[in-house]
Design an enzyme around this catalytic site. Structure first.
Site, PDB file in Angstrom:
ATOM      1  N   PHE A 149       0.082  -5.691   5.350  1.00 12.82           N
ATOM      2  CA  PHE A 149      -1.140  -5.995   6.107  1.00 12.82           C
ATOM      3  C   PHE A 149      -2.003  -7.049   5.435  1.00 12.82           C
ATOM      4  O   PHE A 149      -2.824  -7.687   6.091  1.00 12.82           O
ATOM      5  CB  PHE A 149      -1.974  -4.709   6.303  1.00 12.82           C
ATOM      6  CG  PHE A 149      -2.771  -4.315   5.078  1.00 12.82           C
ATOM      7  CD1 PHE A 149      -4.016  -4.884   4.828  1.00 12.82           C
ATOM      8  CD2 PHE A 149      -2.268  -3.414   4.149  1.00 12.82           C
ATOM      9  CE1 PHE A 149      -4.736  -4.562   3.685  1.00 12.82           C
ATOM     10  CE2 PHE A 149      -2.980  -3.080   3.004  1.00 12.82           C
ATOM     11  CZ  PHE A 149      -4.227  -3.661   2.781  1.00 12.82           C
ATOM     12  N   LYS A 173       9.305  -8.198  11.321  1.00 13.48           N
ATOM     13  CA  LYS A 173       8.680  -6.912  11.629  1.00 13.48           C
ATOM     14  C   LYS A 173       7.385  -6.891  10.823  1.00 13.48           C
ATOM     15  O   LYS A 173       7.347  -6.482   9.664  1.00 13.48           O
ATOM     16  CB  LYS A 173       9.610  -5.769  11.209  1.00 13.48           C
ATOM     17  CG  LYS A 173       9.430  -4.480  11.972  1.00 13.48           C
ATOM     18  CD  LYS A 173       8.038  -3.888  11.910  1.00 13.48           C
ATOM     19  CE  LYS A 173       7.686  -3.297  10.580  1.00 13.48           C
ATOM     20  NZ  LYS A 173       6.260  -2.920  10.462  1.00 13.48           N
ATOM     21  N   GLU A 176       1.968  -3.131  11.197  1.00 14.35           N
ATOM     22  CA  GLU A 176       1.393  -2.623  12.451  1.00 14.35           C
ATOM     23  C   GLU A 176      -0.135  -2.613  12.367  1.00 14.35           C
ATOM     24  O   GLU A 176      -0.802  -2.362  13.365  1.00 14.35           O
ATOM     25  CB  GLU A 176       1.941  -1.221  12.750  1.00 14.35           C
ATOM     26  CG  GLU A 176       1.595  -0.125  11.753  1.00 14.35           C
ATOM     27  CD  GLU A 176       2.447  -0.164  10.469  1.00 14.35           C
ATOM     28  OE1 GLU A 176       3.112  -1.183  10.188  1.00 14.35           O
ATOM     29  OE2 GLU A 176       2.411   0.840   9.734  1.00 14.35           O
ATOM     30  N   SER A 226       4.406  -2.150  -0.485  1.00 14.52           N
ATOM     31  CA  SER A 226       4.152  -1.244  -1.606  1.00 14.52           C
ATOM     32  C   SER A 226       5.445  -0.912  -2.369  1.00 14.52           C
ATOM     33  O   SER A 226       6.556  -1.124  -1.852  1.00 14.52           O
ATOM     34  CB  SER A 226       3.516   0.047  -1.081  1.00 14.52           C
ATOM     35  OG  SER A 226       4.407   0.641  -0.160  1.00 14.52           O
ATOM     36  N   CYS A 281      -2.205  -8.714  -3.906  1.00 15.00           N
ATOM     37  CA  CYS A 281      -1.218  -8.252  -4.874  1.00 15.00           C
ATOM     38  C   CYS A 281      -1.383  -8.972  -6.207  1.00 15.00           C
ATOM     39  O   CYS A 281      -0.812  -8.558  -7.206  1.00 15.00           O
ATOM     40  CB  CYS A 281       0.185  -8.478  -4.343  1.00 15.00           C
ATOM     41  SG  CYS A 281       0.552 -10.217  -4.170  1.00 15.00           S
ATOM     42  N   GLU A 381      -1.874   1.620  -8.678  1.00 18.91           N
ATOM     43  CA  GLU A 381      -2.420   0.442  -7.997  1.00 18.91           C
ATOM     44  C   GLU A 381      -3.555   0.929  -7.096  1.00 18.91           C
ATOM     45  O   GLU A 381      -3.326   1.752  -6.198  1.00 18.91           O
ATOM     46  CB  GLU A 381      -1.337  -0.227  -7.145  1.00 18.91           C
ATOM     47  CG  GLU A 381      -1.840  -1.490  -6.460  1.00 18.91           C
ATOM     48  CD  GLU A 381      -0.812  -2.136  -5.535  1.00 18.91           C
ATOM     49  OE1 GLU A 381      -0.068  -1.409  -4.857  1.00 18.91           O
ATOM     50  OE2 GLU A 381      -0.779  -3.376  -5.485  1.00 18.91           O
TER      51      GLU A 381
HETATM   52  P1  NAD Z   1       3.466  -0.938   3.000  1.00 24.10           P
HETATM   53  O1  NAD Z   1       4.556  -0.764   2.014  1.00 24.10           O
HETATM   54  O2  NAD Z   1       2.754   0.268   3.483  1.00 24.10           O
HETATM   55  O3  NAD Z   1       4.008  -1.676   4.324  1.00 24.10           O
HETATM   56  C1  NAD Z   1       4.750  -2.887   4.236  1.00 24.10           C
HETATM   57  C2  NAD Z   1       5.664  -2.991   5.454  1.00 24.10           C
HETATM   58  O4  NAD Z   1       6.628  -1.933   5.421  1.00 24.10           O
HETATM   59  C3  NAD Z   1       4.939  -2.857   6.801  1.00 24.10           C
HETATM   60  O5  NAD Z   1       5.535  -3.741   7.727  1.00 24.10           O
HETATM   61  C4  NAD Z   1       5.174  -1.410   7.189  1.00 24.10           C
HETATM   62  O6  NAD Z   1       5.193  -1.220   8.591  1.00 24.10           O
HETATM   63  C5  NAD Z   1       6.553  -1.135   6.604  1.00 24.10           C
HETATM   64  N1  NAD Z   1       6.711   0.255   6.200  1.00 24.10           N
HETATM   65  C6  NAD Z   1       5.745   1.146   5.836  1.00 24.10           C
HETATM   66  N2  NAD Z   1       6.290   2.317   5.481  1.00 24.10           N
HETATM   67  C7  NAD Z   1       7.626   2.188   5.627  1.00 24.10           C
HETATM   68  C8  NAD Z   1       8.729   3.041   5.380  1.00 24.10           C
HETATM   69  N3  NAD Z   1       8.554   4.279   4.948  1.00 24.10           N
HETATM   70  N4  NAD Z   1       9.960   2.560   5.606  1.00 24.10           N
HETATM   71  C9  NAD Z   1      10.160   1.303   6.039  1.00 24.10           C
HETATM   72  N5  NAD Z   1       9.151   0.442   6.286  1.00 24.10           N
HETATM   73  C10 NAD Z   1       7.892   0.873   6.077  1.00 24.10           C
HETATM   74  O7  NAD Z   1       2.443  -2.001   2.345  1.00 24.10           O
HETATM   75  P2  NAD Z   1       0.992  -2.414   2.845  1.00 24.10           P
HETATM   76  O8  NAD Z   1       0.049  -1.291   2.603  1.00 24.10           O
HETATM   77  O9  NAD Z   1       1.070  -3.030   4.189  1.00 24.10           O
HETATM   78  O10 NAD Z   1       0.672  -3.613   1.819  1.00 24.10           O
HETATM   79  C11 NAD Z   1       0.050  -3.412   0.582  1.00 24.10           C
HETATM   80  C12 NAD Z   1       1.056  -3.391  -0.541  1.00 24.10           C
HETATM   81  O11 NAD Z   1       1.783  -4.622  -0.535  1.00 24.10           O
HETATM   82  C13 NAD Z   1       0.399  -3.327  -1.917  1.00 24.10           C
HETATM   83  O12 NAD Z   1       1.146  -2.443  -2.721  1.00 24.10           O
HETATM   84  C14 NAD Z   1       0.509  -4.743  -2.457  1.00 24.10           C
HETATM   85  O13 NAD Z   1       0.517  -4.860  -3.855  1.00 24.10           O
HETATM   86  C15 NAD Z   1       1.804  -5.164  -1.855  1.00 24.10           C
HETATM   87  N6  NAD Z   1       1.927  -6.611  -1.802  1.00 24.10           N
HETATM   88  C16 NAD Z   1       2.766  -7.219  -2.700  1.00 24.10           C
HETATM   89  C17 NAD Z   1       2.880  -8.602  -2.704  1.00 24.10           C
HETATM   90  C18 NAD Z   1       3.793  -9.289  -3.687  1.00 24.10           C
HETATM   91  O14 NAD Z   1       4.060 -10.469  -3.500  1.00 24.10           O
HETATM   92  N7  NAD Z   1       4.290  -8.613  -4.713  1.00 24.10           N
HETATM   93  C19 NAD Z   1       2.144  -9.377  -1.809  1.00 24.10           C
HETATM   94  C20 NAD Z   1       1.298  -8.715  -0.901  1.00 24.10           C
HETATM   95  C21 NAD Z   1       1.205  -7.328  -0.908  1.00 24.10           C
END
Ligand code: NAD
Length: 496
Positions: A149, A173, A176, A226, A281, A381
């Site tokens: 997000f 994808k 959401e 994450s 991040c 985090e």
């Molecule tokens: P998230 O892991 O909750 O979601 C990321 C994506 O995965 C979304 O599209 C979501 O719909 C999908 N998703 C969620 N749960 C899932 C599951 N159980 N199985 C499969 N797909 C699933 O992450 P978020 O809260 O949207 O983003 C924040 C996180 O992203 C933080 O931990 C941040 O550090 C990380 N991030 C990392 C970087 C990097 O380059 N290392 C960059 C931006 C964000």
């Protein structure tokens, strides 16, 4: 109420799914749209459209693919304000930061415009008598992107423009929680001349992601999000024999040496820690003060306390709300754990709110000192506007803390000493290092090179590494017979 569409085979269409997920304005918690949890058959249609489009798209000359990116870059620049407005309304990011989110993505499109140069292979003439060897770089097929997000413009743009410029087709994808921004990116991509099926977008959660990870027609998966989800995606994609690159969570440290410029440190750490409500991040969430520099903590805390969160279109606001009620709940619980575990809370933003927007997911700037490495606020985090300050006596002690941390996305050091900076850049086990630069995100001609639990895979995002990730190398050994070719069969492995 606006229903977010799917984008399949060049068409924006409503999902037949009855399962709709609300998209909210994080500043007010009001529902602004619904995004469908797409049906399995809709995800299949998206992959099928991408598979079909790959046959013709890979044959489009690389120069013409680059021209689509040139037009896309110009359109994205023209529409940057519109993108930032849509993005700010669904993420709560303040407008200038939303403009930055779009801009850092546009820069990757600029790299994609260079596809012809980046896809050049190698040649060696006469590797044996009359034999030449050369390599060519070819696309993989259908690539998938799963995005978080927190950068709904930049992170999709890290992925699909480069993959597509290399000759692949793509199924995105997006998160959401803020899906309208990537849909606008798709609309503008059509205007740039992208043929149907080259980019497709489906929405949904774990089931749709898992379906893509198991799909026989998907060649490669890029994920950002994450750590637990990143590990799941990496394990599942690779178990299904797909190429995968998964960028995950972080805990980024800065080290403040006593010879650094105090004003430079304070001015930089304010934005690096609480900018975007800490939902970056690469945000600095831990500051390690070495020796006498710990005397600056109170002044830094005052400067951070002066930053006021607010609405995205409030020019005085330093940052916006957190993305969701559950994100706020998690951050408040972590702040409480910090107090309970004995850290000193110099600035406490857990009760902050904006008048008239009390339902919003607000957290004010928060600063802890006396933090130790066994506390939850250090280990987890937080992804909120919270800075943890630790104090040590030497650079070696600071390095030991940073290197023992399981994350390795970014780090920085503030110092006037070239020797200290050189030691730090050489010995720190983190993939992106800033020297007197708090958040060292590389521009797209380099790659985004997080390490340890912040990244699972080997080839990183954008830059030359992404071109390698989205392509396969084919090596050709050729001989065009002339009179000098020896007669009779060759039964050895030697070329002659
Ligand atoms: P998230 O892991 O909750 O979601 C990321 C994506 O995965 C979304 O599209 C979501 O719909 C999908 N998703 C969620 N749960 C899932 C599951 N159980 N199985 C499969 N797909 C699933 O992450 P978020 O809260 O949207 O983003 C924040 C996180 O992203 C933080 O931990 C941040 O550090 C990380 N991030 C990392 C970087 C990097 O380059 N290392 C960059 C931006 C964000």
């Amino acid at each position: 109420m606006h229903n977010v569409k799917l984008f399949i085979d060049g068409e924006f269409k409503n999902s037949a799914s009855l399962n709709r997920i609300p998209v909210t304005n994080p500043a007010s918690a009001e529902i602004i749209a619904y995004v469908p949890d797409a049906l399995a058959e809709e995800a299949d249609q998206a992959v099928a459209a991408a598979k079909k489009a790959f046959q013709s798209w890979k044959a489009v000359p690389v120069t013409e693919r680059a021209r689509v990116m040139m037009r896309y870059q110009a359109i994205l620049k023209r529409e940057q304000t519109r993108i930032a407005s849509v993005l700010a309304a669904e993420t709560g990011k303040v407008f200038d930061d939303a403009m930055g989110d779009a801009w850092r993505g546009i820069e990757v499109v600029e790299q994609a415009m260079n596809a012809p140069g980046m896809m050049m292979g190698e040649t060696v003439e006469n590797v044996a008598q009359g034999i030449d060897t050369y390599s060519m770089i070819q696309p993989l097929g259908v690539c998938v992107g799963i995005t978080p997000f927190n950068f709904p413009a930049m992170i999709p743009l890290w992925m699909f423009p480069l993959a597509i410029a290399c000759g692949n087709t793509f199924v995105l994808k997006p998160s959401e929680q803020d899906p309208q921004t990537p849909m606008l990116l798709a609309e503008l991509f059509v205007e740039a001349g992208a043929p149907p099926g080259v980019l497709n977008i489906i929405h949904g959660g774990r089931e749709r992601v898992d379906q893509l990870l198991h799909h026989d027609d998907v060649a490669a998966v890029s994920f950002v999000g994450s750590v637990p989800v990143g590990q799941h995606v990496y394990r599942t994609a690779t178990a299904n024999l797909k190429r995968a690159q998964c960028f995950a969570g972080a805990k980024n440290h800065t080290v403040v040496m006593p010879d650094a410029s105090k004003n430079h440190v304070i001015n930089n750490l304010v934005g690096a820690s609480v900018g975007a409500a800490g939902q970056r991040c690469m945000a600095i969430s831990v500051a390690i003060f070495v020796g006498e520099s710990q005397q600056w903590i109170d002044e830094l805390a005052q400067a951070i306390a002066a930053v006021k969160p607010g609405l995205w279109n409030d020019k005085e606001a330093g940052f916006g709300p957190l993305i969701s009620a559950s994100a706020k709940e998690r951050v408040v619980a972590l702040i409480e754990s910090g107090k309970a575990q004995g850290a000193t809370c110099l600035v406490d933003g857990s009760d902050f709110t904006v008048a008239g927007y009390e339902q919003g997911h607000w957290i004010g700037p928060t600063v802890f000192r006396d933090v130790t490495t066994d506390m939850r606020i250090y280990q987890e985090e937080i992804f909120g506007p919270v800075l943890c300050c630790l104090c040590v006596d030497s650079l070696d002690e600071a390095l030991a803390i940073v290197n023992a941390n399981p994350y390795g996305n970014g780090t920085s050091i503030f110092t006037a000493s070239g020797a200290a900076a050189r030691k730090y850049q050489s010995e720190v086990s983190v993939g992106q290092v800033g020297i007197n630069v708090p958040i060292p995100v590389p521009l797209p001609f380099f790659s985004f090179t997080g390490w340890k639990n912040s990244f699972f895979g080997d080839l990183h995002a954008y830059g030359k590494q992404a071109v390698r990730f989205y392509t396969e190398t084919k090596t050709i050994t050729s001989r065009w017979p002339e009179d000098s070719i020896p007669a009779g069969p060759n039964l050895t492995i030697n070329l002659r």
